[in-house]
Scaffold this active site. Structure first.
Site, mmCIF file in Angstrom:
data_model
loop_
_atom_site.group_PDB
_atom_site.id
_atom_site.type_symbol
_atom_site.label_atom_id
_atom_site.label_comp_id
_atom_site.label_asym_id
_atom_site.label_seq_id
_atom_site.Cartn_x
_atom_site.Cartn_y
_atom_site.Cartn_z
ATOM 1 N N ASP A 562 22.266 66.532 47.767
ATOM 2 C CA ASP A 562 22.944 65.342 47.255
ATOM 3 C C ASP A 562 22.631 64.204 48.221
ATOM 4 O OD1 ASP A 562 24.633 63.342 46.480
ATOM 5 O OD2 ASP A 562 26.484 64.515 46.605
ATOM 6 N N ASN A 564 23.058 60.892 47.408
ATOM 7 C CA ASN A 564 23.885 59.717 47.132
ATOM 8 C C ASN A 564 23.057 58.435 47.129
ATOM 9 O OD1 ASN A 564 26.710 60.493 46.712
ATOM 10 N ND2 ASN A 564 26.553 61.393 48.742
ATOM 11 N N ASN A 620 25.185 63.035 38.620
ATOM 12 C CA ASN A 620 26.598 62.842 38.926
ATOM 13 C C ASN A 620 27.201 62.070 37.760
ATOM 14 O OD1 ASN A 620 28.589 60.656 40.849
ATOM 15 N ND2 ASN A 620 29.057 62.810 40.567
#
Length: 698
Positions: A562, A564, A620
């Protein structure tokens, strides 16, 4: 919308000074023939089949081009459809007497709002006229509190409230009240997705189009005094709604999807023949109580179609490996305050854990990289359960765990990498501590930004080094979780730069790693001394000699996690392009030693596993944020993508405002990719001692 003309110079109300809202008032033409019979709510609703003439669209108002039969003048001369003393149910408007008990202040407020709505039923554009602002305020919009996460809050779960870039929009409210409308065109919802307030009350609507669910910025929807008989399930997509007024319609029941509207403060149902239990819940306990009840009683519903598997390469190969990357949502982040649209039972670890485990088992990947796994769940659940599937694991929590007592440290999340022990030997492992590495770099340890921005973030990466038992090929796997906050793009970039710098050093060292000369010694695993995997009685494949690599970049490399970060960020650019300059926009006004003086580089040829096909729509998925932020990166010089796991069923998402839900246990979705290991033309064989084994095959 069966429509209306757009006349410049009409009343417009824009969001300017505090206390005012931005409106646009749309005038209605008088194109439909007049009906001789007065409309009443007690009548059966009309079917939505009206012939209409196409009209010209006026520039600046797309999608609102069809004229409606009723003008505002017609509506204003009509007899009000309701009076305060008569409701759909035929009972007096004062419900207190019929209930025989004191009613809540909330219901008193609802009665007052209903009375005001009825008083305004004969006034077209009532809401616009009431506010009375006629000029556009040209100042930029400001972020609302829920879209501006606190800079000081480092809890990972708060990423779900991050909406990203703030878009300027000078008006965000539309008043279509009192126009005698019988239908609304779906283009109203697709072309005006920025709307914060929509007033369609005091018309003759018999239904709301399901495309209403696309107006996900709405905070106020007034559909009172129409002829609605139901509310579409897609209403649940409007999770930002604070006020939903449905006074004086023919609605008898409400969909459970209203339970997703966790911000809803006022659900106006007075004047409807509503189910007595639902109405009584609002009267006694308020709108929030009914919303909670509907959410908690929501059934799972039909599951989505399985995600497609996209085959990208079917060339025969001697070695194939598969990898799964999945942010499973740490239990301590799965709270109702963070995911208010999700039933509390569905948020519980007891519910989610078996779905997560089932998904990992079904994919049956050779390598599994999980993020947001805390120590307790790793030791007591994942490590034990996955051992039955031939997996062994390597885990490291975030560095804050080192400063805590055991009873607190066990709830700190980190990264867990699992591998098929019958296929791979773990040769080495390493944990990259971004903060500690940064403050100990000679060029960075004196920088103000290093101590105030990078050091407080305790994210880590777990690096593992494997050898394939059968082929002797080696593999580096990185499992990483990068900081989440959108205001810290510089920190994300520094973390990834440190990660790539450390991988470069490790890979060069591991290129000189000695041959595995006794593979039988690794038969029972390196870390997990207790294994529940019994394997088979089949004759094991003859091991091959360990392969050698001239330098670290030749070793197959997978980086999963992940990040982000989306396309176009410094993180994405650095990984895919191999370098970013020190003056990259993500680093502006920050100083990080050589990183900002000389730029950042790495020697690997990295690509996203999904670069050969359409990227996923998201990895996400929450109401406030939906984007691709998880990746599987691979070294293109050593690996070839054979296939990837595709998108979530998009039709299923039309009624799902966000994850987690009954079918998706995390706010992230799993990524899976399959690779072939490219053969090396010249490999220096190292004669290995394979230990006691069955007779070799000729």
């Amino acid at each position: 919308m069966f429509g209306q003309t757009h006349q410049q110079g009409q009343h417009m109300m824009m969001n300017g000074a505090p206390g005012h809202q931005r409106y646009v008032q749309l005038g209605m033409g008088n194109k439909y023939p007049q009906h001789n019979q007065q409309q009443h709510h007690s009548q059966q609703p009309h079917h939505n089949h009206h012939h209409h003439q196409p009209q010209n669209h006026t520039a600046g108002h797309p999608g609102l081009g069809h004229q409606h039969t009723f003008s505002s003048g017609t509506t204003s001369n009509a007899t009000p459809l309701f009076t305060p003393s008569l409701l759909h149910s035929g009972t007096p408007s004062n419900n207190q007497a019929s209930l025989g008990e004191a009613i809540s202040d909330h219901w008193q407020q609802q009665l007052q709002l209903a009375t005001e709505a009825r008083a305004a039923s004969s006034a077209p554009h009532h809401h616009c006229r009431k506010e009375g602002v006629s000029r556009v305020n040209k100042g930029p919009a400001e972020a609302s509190p829920e879209h501006s996460p606190s800079v000081g809050n480092d809890e990972e779960g708060n990423r779900a409230t991050t909406s990203g870039e703030i878009r300027r929009q000078d008006w965000d409210a539309m008043d279509l009240s009192g126009q005698g409308l019988r239908a609304l065109s779906p283009s109203l919802f697709s072309d005006y997705m920025f709307l914060g307030k929509l007033f369609i009350d005091n018309n003759r609507l018999t239904r709301l189009d399901p495309s209403l669910g696309s107006l996900r910025s709405l905070t106020h929807l007034d559909a009172s005094n129409n002829q609605l008989v139901d509310v579409p399930e897609e209403i649940g997509m409007l999770v930002n709604l604070k006020s939903l007024l449905l006074f004086d319609n023919n609605i008898r029941s409400l969909p459970n999807e209203i339970g997703y509207l966790y911000k809803l403060e006022m659900l106006g149902v007075e004047g409807n023949p509503l189910d007595e239990d639902m109405k009584d819940e609002i009267i006694r306990k308020g709108s929030r109580a009914l919303v909670t009840h509907l959410r908690e009683s929501t059934a799972a519903g039909p599951p989505p179609n399985e995600r497609d598997w996209h085959i990208l390469d079917e060339t025969p190969t001697s070695e194939i490996l598969s990898v799964l990357s999945y942010n499973v949502l740490c239990d301590k982040y799965a709270t109702s305050s963070q995911y208010g649209y999700t039933p509390s039972e569905v948020l519980s670890w007891n519910y989610r854990k078996n779905i997560i485990l089932g998904e990992v088992k079904d994919h049956d990947a050779d390598i599994v990289c999980l993020q947001e796994v805390d120590q307790e769940r790793y030791n007591e659940f994942f490590r034990r359960e996955l051992s039955y599937q031939d997996y062994r694991g390597v885990f490291s929590p975030k560095t804050r765990a080192k400063t805590m007592a055991d009873k607190e440290a066990k709830f700190v999340d980190g990264c867990a990498t699992f591998f098929k022990s019958s296929k791979y030997i773990l040769l080495d492992k390493h944990v990259i501590d971004f903060a500690n590495t940064a403050i100990n770099r000679p060029d960075m340890k004196g920088e103000h930004d290093t101590f105030n921005r990078v050091m407080p973030r305790d994210h880590i990466a777990v690096v593992t080094f494997f050898e394939n038992r059968a082929t002797g090929s080696r593999l580096i796997v990185v499992n990483v979780h990068i900081y989440w906050h959108p205001a810290f793009k510089d920190v994300k970039l520094v973390q990834v730069a440190i990660m790539l710098e450390q991988i470069t050093r490790l890979s060069d060292r591991w290129a000189k790693h000695p041959a595995c000369t006794d593979k039988a010694a690794f038969q029972h695993g390196e870390l997990d001394t207790e294994s529940n995997f019994t394997g088979t009685d089949a004759t094991p494949e003859e091991p091959a000699p360990s392969q050698e690599y001239p330098n670290g970049t030749q070793i197959p490399l997978l980086i999963c996690g992940d990040f982000n970060s989306t396309v176009g960020t410094g993180v994405y650019d650095l990984i895919t392009q191999g370098r970013v300059s020190g003056d990259h926009s993500d680093l502006v006004n920050h100083s990080y030693g050589n990183f900002t003086r000389d730029g950042m580089t790495h020697p690997f040829k990295l690509k996203s596993a999904y670069s050969g096909t359409d990227e996923l729509s998201f990895t996400n998925y929450t109401p406030a944020y939906s984007a691709v932020i998880d990746y599987i990166w691979y070294s293109a010089n050593a690996l070839q993508v054979r296939g990837v796991l595709g998108d979530v069923d998009l039709d299923y998402l039309s009624k799902v405002p966000g994850f987690p839900n009954h079918h998706f246990p995390s706010d992230h979705v799993a990524l899976r990719a399959e690779f072939s290991v490219k053969s090396r033309k010249e490999i220096k064989a190292v004669e290995a001692k394979f230990g006691p084994q069955k007779e070799r095959r000729s």
